[in-house]
Design a protein around this motif. Structure first.
Motif, short mmCIF file in Angstrom:
data_model
loop_
_atom_site.label_atom_id
_atom_site.label_comp_id
_atom_site.label_asym_id
_atom_site.label_seq_id
_atom_site.Cartn_x
_atom_site.Cartn_y
_atom_site.Cartn_z
N ALA A 199 15.10 14.20 -7.35
CA ALA A 199 13.83 13.54 -7.69
C ALA A 199 12.99 13.38 -6.44
O ALA A 199 13.50 13.18 -5.34
CB ALA A 199 14.09 12.16 -8.29
N ALA A 200 11.67 13.50 -6.62
CA ALA A 200 10.73 13.16 -5.55
C ALA A 200 9.83 12.07 -6.11
O ALA A 200 9.57 12.03 -7.32
CB ALA A 200 9.92 14.38 -5.15
N LEU A 201 9.40 11.19 -5.22
CA LEU A 201 8.54 10.09 -5.66
C LEU A 201 7.40 9.92 -4.68
O LEU A 201 7.63 9.81 -3.47
CB LEU A 201 9.38 8.79 -5.72
N PHE A 202 6.17 9.92 -5.21
CA PHE A 202 5.03 9.50 -4.40
C PHE A 202 4.70 8.09 -4.82
O PHE A 202 4.63 7.80 -6.02
CB PHE A 202 3.78 10.38 -4.64
N MET A 203 4.45 7.22 -3.85
CA MET A 203 3.99 5.88 -4.19
C MET A 203 2.97 5.42 -3.15
O MET A 203 3.19 5.57 -1.95
CB MET A 203 5.19 4.93 -4.19
N SER A 204 1.85 4.90 -3.61
CA SER A 204 0.92 4.29 -2.67
C SER A 204 1.11 2.78 -2.72
O SER A 204 1.46 2.23 -3.77
CB SER A 204 -0.53 4.66 -3.01
N TYR A 205 0.93 2.14 -1.59
CA TYR A 205 1.00 0.67 -1.57
C TYR A 205 -0.08 0.12 -0.65
O TYR A 205 -0.47 0.78 0.33
CB TYR A 205 2.39 0.17 -1.16
N VAL A 206 -0.54 -1.08 -0.96
CA VAL A 206 -1.54 -1.73 -0.10
C VAL A 206 -0.81 -2.47 1.01
O VAL A 206 0.13 -3.23 0.76
CB VAL A 206 -2.44 -2.69 -0.91
N ASP A 207 -1.26 -2.20 2.24
CA ASP A 207 -0.65 -2.80 3.42
C ASP A 207 -0.84 -4.33 3.38
O ASP A 207 -1.96 -4.80 3.14
CB ASP A 207 -1.34 -2.22 4.67
N GLU A 208 0.25 -5.03 3.62
CA GLU A 208 0.19 -6.49 3.63
C GLU A 208 -0.88 -7.02 4.60
O GLU A 208 -1.46 -8.08 4.42
CB GLU A 208 1.57 -7.03 4.03
N LEU A 209 -1.15 -6.21 5.65
CA LEU A 209 -2.15 -6.63 6.65
C LEU A 209 -3.54 -6.81 6.04
O LEU A 209 -4.35 -7.58 6.54
CB LEU A 209 -2.24 -5.60 7.77
N LEU A 210 -3.81 -6.08 4.94
CA LEU A 210 -5.13 -6.23 4.32
C LEU A 210 -5.35 -7.69 3.93
O LEU A 210 -6.45 -8.22 4.05
CB LEU A 210 -5.25 -5.34 3.08
N ASP A 211 -4.29 -8.32 3.48
CA ASP A 211 -4.36 -9.69 3.01
C ASP A 211 -4.25 -10.69 4.17
O ASP A 211 -4.89 -11.73 4.15
CB ASP A 211 -3.19 -9.89 2.03
N THR A 212 -3.44 -10.33 5.18
CA THR A 212 -3.13 -11.32 6.22
C THR A 212 -3.92 -11.13 7.52
O THR A 212 -4.18 -12.09 8.24
CB THR A 212 -1.63 -11.27 6.56
N ASN A 213 -4.29 -9.87 7.83
CA ASN A 213 -4.97 -9.59 9.10
C ASN A 213 -5.79 -8.30 8.98
O ASN A 213 -5.41 -7.26 9.53
CB ASN A 213 -3.90 -9.47 10.21
N PRO A 214 -6.92 -8.36 8.24
CA PRO A 214 -7.68 -7.14 7.95
C PRO A 214 -8.11 -6.38 9.20
O PRO A 214 -8.15 -5.14 9.18
CB PRO A 214 -8.89 -7.64 7.18
N GLU A 215 -8.40 -7.09 10.29
CA GLU A 215 -8.84 -6.39 11.52
C GLU A 215 -7.75 -5.43 12.00
O GLU A 215 -8.04 -4.34 12.47
CB GLU A 215 -9.18 -7.38 12.65
N ALA A 216 -6.50 -5.86 11.85
CA ALA A 216 -5.39 -5.00 12.30
C ALA A 216 -5.13 -3.87 11.31
O ALA A 216 -4.56 -2.84 11.66
CB ALA A 216 -4.14 -5.85 12.47
#
Ligand SMILES: C[S@@+](CC[C@H](N)C(=O)[O-])C[C@H]1O[C@@H](n2cnc3c(N)ncnc32)[C@H](O)[C@@H]1O
Length: 300
Positions: A199-216
């Motif tokens: 099996a192969a799996l592609f998954m996108s996820y939102v980086d936790e930094l977007l919520d906690t430290n957008p500048e980074a």
């Protein structure tokens, strides 16, 4: 269209809109081509009149790099699917398919069985909009599942999923809308469904930094990062599909490896800029690199 259907397909339309805009570029300037996106987007006539350049520059005023981020994600998966189809994969499961038209636009072999999984209301609207003569429609089976409340395996097996066939799964732009528990149990189900095969799996996820430290999270000098992060999350909330789940690379790697998947790739827009946009003369500057999502490929 009822209000509840509108609420459920708001983000699917939003992504299809960016694919429509990209498709309006000159063929030698575009990164993907989705001739079917048009049929799913409200107000597509006006967008076509405006053309690629104006649409992209308006979108860049709201959030620089947002259009390119979604287009890079689409292209990254297009390349993966073409590669899998050419190398022995026999089934393709599109999780949270929305208005994805890969089944019809990539020239995939008719022997590749494709399962599109999404909420019933979104699928019903999609099917009502698809042209009757769209290519490769016989390869597609629609499977309605709400990841938060239903078992994926049960529905897939009932729809004819074959546990002995090499399979690729894509989970594109969905994990942020679904609880972490539901994502974890979906991945567990994928592992169980494919324990006898590859099996192969592609998954996108939102980086936790977007919520906690957008500048980074965003590129160096990205203008008004915190305000824009808030606006992007707010827009999804306003169409009734709030972003509720964010991950770190370590979180995701742990979750996948617990289920027998090893990560073979993890890219952001910054990594794909020179691969997709430079060859068509559209290199993004550092202050346009919004690395809010990661694009992960894992093998099981
Ligand atoms: C941003 S759209 C992405 C659609 C498509 N993957 C694409 O990239 O064009 C998110 C999709 O996830 C689906 N989705 C969100 N929550 C879901 C849930 N709980 N169960 C099933 N599908 C869900 C939505 O219906 C929508 O089609």
């Amino acid at each position: 269209m009822t209000r509840s259907i509108f609420r459920k397909d708001g983000t699917a339309q939003g992504v299809a809109k960016q694919r429509l805009i990209e498709t309006l570029a000159e063929p030698d300037k575009r990164v993907i081509n989705d001739p079917h996106a048009n049929g799913f987007v409200a107000g597509s006539g006006l967008m076509k009149l405006m053309g690629h350049k104006l649409n992209v520059s308006l979108s860049a005023k709201i959030a620089p790099g947002f259009h390119e981020h979604l287009i890079a994600r689409t292209r990254f998966i297009d390349d993966l699917i073409r590669d899998c189809a050419a190398n022995g994969t026999e089934q393709y499961v599109i999780l949270g398919a929305g208005y994805d038209s890969r089944a019809h636009r990539l020239g995939l072999p008719p022997s590749l069985r494709i399962f599109e999984v999404d909420q019933l209301e979104v699928q019903t609207r999609k099917r009502s909009k698809l042209p009757k003569d769209i290519p490769n429609s016989a390869s597609v089976t629609y499977v309605s599942v709400d990841f938060n409340h239903q078992s994926l395996s049960q529905q897939l097996m009932a729809a004819g999923f074959d546990q002995s066939r090499p399979t690729v799964f894509t989970f594109e732009g969905v994990s942020q809308y679904v609880s972490k528990e539901a994502v974890a149990s979906t991945i567990e189900e994928l592992a169980l469904l494919t324990q006898e095969t590859s099996a192969a799996l592609f998954m996108s996820y939102v980086d936790e930094l977007l919520d906690t430290n957008p500048e980074a999270c965003f590129g160096k000098g990205y203008p008004r990062a915190a305000k824009r992060a808030e606006m992007i999350m707010g827009l999804s909330g306003r169409v009734g599909e709030p972003w509720i789940s964010f991950y770190t690379a370590e979180d995701l790697e742990r979750l996948l490896s617990k289920n027998g998947f090893s990560v073979v790739d993890n890219k952001t827009l910054a990594d794909l800029n020179s691969v997709y946009f430079t060859p068509v003369g559209r290199t993004l500057s550092e202050d346009q690199l919004m690395n809010l999502e990661h694009f992960v490929v894992a093998k099981g």
